[in-house]
Write a protein that holds these residues in place. Sequence first.
Motif, PDB file in Angstrom:
ATOM      1  N   SER B   2     -29.168 -64.924 105.737  1.00  0.00           N
ATOM      2  CA  SER B   2     -29.536 -63.578 106.165  1.00  0.00           C
ATOM      3  C   SER B   2     -30.852 -63.611 106.915  1.00  0.00           C
ATOM      4  O   SER B   2     -31.783 -64.291 106.523  1.00  0.00           O
ATOM      5  N   THR B   3     -30.902 -62.909 108.010  1.00  0.00           N
ATOM      6  CA  THR B   3     -32.158 -62.848 108.759  1.00  0.00           C
ATOM      7  C   THR B   3     -32.940 -61.607 108.347  1.00  0.00           C
ATOM      8  O   THR B   3     -33.998 -61.338 108.886  1.00  0.00           O
ATOM      9  N   GLN B   4     -32.390 -60.840 107.410  1.00  0.00           N
ATOM     10  CA  GLN B   4     -32.987 -59.560 107.104  1.00  0.00           C
ATOM     11  C   GLN B   4     -33.607 -59.582 105.711  1.00  0.00           C
ATOM     12  O   GLN B   4     -32.917 -59.727 104.715  1.00  0.00           O
ATOM     13  N   SER B   5     -34.912 -59.406 105.652  1.00  0.00           N
ATOM     14  CA  SER B   5     -35.554 -59.287 104.352  1.00  0.00           C
ATOM     15  C   SER B   5     -35.258 -57.890 103.811  1.00  0.00           C
ATOM     16  O   SER B   5     -34.666 -57.050 104.480  1.00  0.00           O
ATOM     17  N   GLU B   6     -35.626 -57.646 102.565  1.00  0.00           N
ATOM     18  CA  GLU B   6     -35.523 -56.302 101.976  1.00  0.00           C
ATOM     19  C   GLU B   6     -36.122 -55.294 102.939  1.00  0.00           C
ATOM     20  O   GLU B   6     -37.232 -55.497 103.441  1.00  0.00           O
ATOM     21  N   HIS B   7     -35.424 -54.247 103.200  1.00  0.00           N
ATOM     22  CA  HIS B   7     -35.994 -53.249 104.100  1.00  0.00           C
ATOM     23  C   HIS B   7     -35.334 -51.899 103.870  1.00  0.00           C
ATOM     24  O   HIS B   7     -34.230 -51.834 103.335  1.00  0.00           O
ATOM     25  N   PRO B   8     -36.010 -50.823 104.275  1.00  0.00           N
ATOM     26  CA  PRO B   8     -35.426 -49.486 104.127  1.00  0.00           C
ATOM     27  C   PRO B   8     -34.118 -49.403 104.915  1.00  0.00           C
ATOM     28  O   PRO B   8     -33.997 -50.008 105.981  1.00  0.00           O
ATOM     29  N   THR B   9     -33.152 -48.683 104.386  1.00  0.00           N
ATOM     30  CA  THR B   9     -31.863 -48.535 105.067  1.00  0.00           C
ATOM     31  C   THR B   9     -31.989 -47.486 106.167  1.00  0.00           C
ATOM     32  O   THR B   9     -32.327 -46.331 105.905  1.00  0.00           O
ATOM     33  N   LEU B  10     -31.725 -47.938 107.383  1.00  0.00           N
ATOM     34  CA  LEU B  10     -31.958 -47.088 108.550  1.00  0.00           C
ATOM     35  C   LEU B  10     -30.702 -46.294 108.871  1.00  0.00           C
ATOM     36  O   LEU B  10     -29.708 -46.853 109.354  1.00  0.00           O
ATOM     37  N   ILE B  12     -30.552 -43.369 110.902  1.00  0.00           N
ATOM     38  CA  ILE B  12     -30.859 -42.402 111.955  1.00  0.00           C
ATOM     39  C   ILE B  12     -29.780 -42.577 113.031  1.00  0.00           C
ATOM     40  O   ILE B  12     -29.059 -43.585 113.026  1.00  0.00           O
ATOM     41  N   PRO B  13     -29.660 -41.610 113.927  1.00  0.00           N
ATOM     42  CA  PRO B  13     -28.618 -41.778 114.956  1.00  0.00           C
ATOM     43  C   PRO B  13     -29.055 -42.760 116.050  1.00  0.00           C
ATOM     44  O   PRO B  13     -29.049 -42.441 117.230  1.00  0.00           O
ATOM     45  N   GLY B  14     -29.427 -43.947 115.643  1.00  0.00           N
ATOM     46  CA  GLY B  14     -29.775 -45.037 116.531  1.00  0.00           C
ATOM     47  C   GLY B  14     -31.265 -45.174 116.698  1.00  0.00           C
ATOM     48  O   GLY B  14     -31.934 -44.162 116.916  1.00  0.00           O
ATOM     49  N   PRO B  15     -31.785 -46.444 116.634  1.00  0.00           N
ATOM     50  CA  PRO B  15     -31.062 -47.663 116.290  1.00  0.00           C
ATOM     51  C   PRO B  15     -30.405 -47.579 114.904  1.00  0.00           C
ATOM     52  O   PRO B  15     -30.911 -46.885 114.028  1.00  0.00           O
ATOM     53  N   ILE B  16     -29.294 -48.311 114.765  1.00  0.00           N
ATOM     54  CA  ILE B  16     -28.578 -48.350 113.483  1.00  0.00           C
ATOM     55  C   ILE B  16     -28.929 -49.654 112.761  1.00  0.00           C
ATOM     56  O   ILE B  16     -29.687 -50.466 113.265  1.00  0.00           O
ATOM     57  N   GLU B  17     -28.397 -49.813 111.552  1.00  0.00           N
ATOM     58  CA  GLU B  17     -28.482 -51.110 110.870  1.00  0.00           C
ATOM     59  C   GLU B  17     -27.626 -52.132 111.632  1.00  0.00           C
ATOM     60  O   GLU B  17     -26.535 -51.793 112.094  1.00  0.00           O
ATOM     61  N   PHE B  18     -28.133 -53.360 111.741  1.00  0.00           N
ATOM     62  CA  PHE B  18     -27.389 -54.373 112.490  1.00  0.00           C
ATOM     63  C   PHE B  18     -26.802 -55.442 111.583  1.00  0.00           C
ATOM     64  O   PHE B  18     -27.359 -55.762 110.528  1.00  0.00           O
ATOM     65  N   ASP B  19     -25.699 -56.004 112.031  1.00  0.00           N
ATOM     66  CA  ASP B  19     -25.061 -57.116 111.352  1.00  0.00           C
ATOM     67  C   ASP B  19     -25.962 -58.358 111.417  1.00  0.00           C
ATOM     68  O   ASP B  19     -26.653 -58.583 112.410  1.00  0.00           O
ATOM     69  N   ASP B  20     -25.929 -59.169 110.366  1.00  0.00           N
ATOM     70  CA  ASP B  20     -26.754 -60.390 110.323  1.00  0.00           C
ATOM     71  C   ASP B  20     -26.494 -61.310 111.513  1.00  0.00           C
ATOM     72  O   ASP B  20     -27.424 -61.869 112.103  1.00  0.00           O
ATOM     73  N   ALA B  21     -25.212 -61.500 111.841  1.00  0.00           N
ATOM     74  CA  ALA B  21     -24.889 -62.433 112.938  1.00  0.00           C
ATOM     75  C   ALA B  21     -25.416 -61.926 114.274  1.00  0.00           C
ATOM     76  O   ALA B  21     -25.832 -62.710 115.136  1.00  0.00           O
TER      77      ALA B  21
END
Lengths: 385, 385
Positions: B2-10, B12-21
């Motif tokens: 995973s490239t994503q550390s613990e973080h708030p779940t975003l 909002i209507p963009g940017p969205i949460e992104f896939d790890d890949a």
Amino acid sequence: MSTQSEHPTLLIPGPIEFDDAVLQSMSHYSESHVGPAFVSVFGDVLSDLRKLFQSTDDSAQPFVISGSGTLGWDLVGANLIESGEAALVLGTGYFSDGFADALRVYGADVTELKAPVGSRPQLPEIEAALKAKKYKLLTVTHVDTSTGVLSELRNLSELVHSVSPETLVIVDGVCSVACEEIAFDDWKLDGVVTASQKAIGVPAGLSISFFSGRAIKAIESRKTPPATYYASMMRWLPIMRNYEAKKPSYFATPSPQLIHALHTSLTQILSVPLSERFAKHREASDKIKAAITKMGLNQVASNPDDQAHGMTAIYLPETIQIAQILPSLSKKNIVFAGGIHKEIATKYIRFGHMGVSILEPERGHIERALQSLEEGLAEFGYQKA
Amino acid sequence: MSTQSEHPTLLIPGPIEFDDAVLQSMSHYSESHVGPAFVSVFGDVLSDLRKLFQSTDDSAQPFVISGSGTLGWDLVGANLIESGEAALVLGTGYFSDGFADALRVYGADVTELKAPVGSRPQLPEIEAALKAKKYKLLTVTHVDTSTGVLSELRNLSELVHSVSPETLVIVDGVCSVACEEIAFDDWKLDGVVTASQKAIGVPAGLSISFFSGRAIKAIESRKTPPATYYASMMRWLPIMRNYEAKKPSYFATPSPQLIHALHTSLTQILSVPLSERFAKHREASDKIKAAITKMGLNQVASNPDDQAHGMTAIYLPETIQIAQILPSLSKKNIVFAGGIHKEIATKYIRFGHMGVSILEPERGHIERALQSLEEGLAEFGYQKA
């Protein structure tokens, strides 16, 4: 942790090889573009750019906008000059021609003062041109990526301020910012436009620019509104000021990942004195150019004083084709670029030497590149005359 | 990895949460923008975009240009309309107003057909407007991110083709492409402009657009050249055609890392039928809207048929302020957006539900968001009437 698998060493005049931490920042988790964490990082980036440009003048203004470096030409053409106003473009090659084209699109009355391939216009002819006509702005391509010709800025700007003080001095710094010295305030520059993917060391996708208070005033006192929406500096100005004051602001969504990568790179760049960074690029460039000469090869930039320190444009021996040497280098895992200046495109290659390839000599990029070039030439029967 | 550390779940209507890949692709090692490996990936991206737009018409053309989504408005304003020509803008909120502003910058004679906040112009009034004046183009904001109002495209386009067949149908699809169905050929659209950071699921920094052969012809037959350099579609057209044919080509340096991320995301998107992707967004949206209603809250988009499926704009109870609820959600690690429509900005919040947050329900984003909202409202004394 390295984010980079085995890959060919990229030694073109941009994009350059990137630092691992910079690439890691590119995969930063998603954030709101108006959230406090990201706003703070963007604000720091803008403050850091003031240091990179050696500027302490609060009236000057950095801009970071999503786009290619080319967008910088639109910033200048759409905002700093009005239809029918005159621009003097110092002609050094493909990229000064591009700047001239972009200014014409916005209605500028462009005079190109073209130097022969491999050289740059000289101060006496520039002085004569400035005396013959009143120019709203002058543009100079600090390093023309098509020829590797370096233009001198300090004396040039002094000349402009002395002969035609109302003319704005605009620098295309795409291939110079962060590897050639630019003292924005001291040299009385009015604008420098650049991009992320060269000596700044961040993947392509950011137009980075810096404008004087005088340039901003010129925009504010336009008689006609700028004929652009996205590239309107008046629309971006309050946004940049707010970000730097760490206040959320919105005109168009920036790229948090690219801004994080820029933050990482600027932090690295500013962690050592800029003079040291420039000296290292200069020393490495001197060695590269000496090695090229020792191989019996000529540079496109013919005068040693006019040679860039972040790239070298090298004429091939007459017996060797680009379609032979670039694939040969590629097999040795070295990527150089072909020619791009239309008058000589088939006759030369370009070797970029900026950023980590210079600052981390333990990578061995430059030695491998020079050795591969020498071996590649020998493969096709070249012997030094 | 995973490239994503613990973080708030975003959310909002963009940017969205992104896939790890996708995020991993952002840190791809540096490549030449004209090297065969990158050219091939860019070519595949363009071919994949044809599939995303459900288009098999070879005369249509995808464009991917470094920039914010906003740059799409400049593409339309600078290329598809000439100074003095008329544009009909269907007014749905902040973003249709922005499109109108951008068109005016390029000299368009803009008529805004504005609907009351939370609704959209209806076909009979659009028909009357089209009969009253000849328009070069009509713009519709598919999902206005300021209100969550979804506009219907199929019948709209049919109406335009029937009443004013020469009028180009241009869609702002920034908040709709890849979460709302768009059948480009079948619906006879002439242009869709969008951005990377919403349902397409790639970090911000790419302006993505798709134009019909008819739109390209309209540019080719302009009486005046486009007043833009960077946003000139005629300059980009041969570049995009070359990339898709896997031939190197240069106008301005693209961002290899963002293009790699787009390639990864489009490959994921196209690995399942698009109809399934749209159905999942619709089902999730229906559940979210039912839960909002159950909480006694109203949506800005008042008519259920006009509600977007990738976001929800929610009126707060009168007793609760944005400055209370957003920080409360933030403490629960949920990031919503505030209002942006100037008439109601302080009265509502926006909840984005696109991409991985919908397609990977095991992440629990939506449940946590709804529960956090309910708890947050209760903290400030809200009880359903």
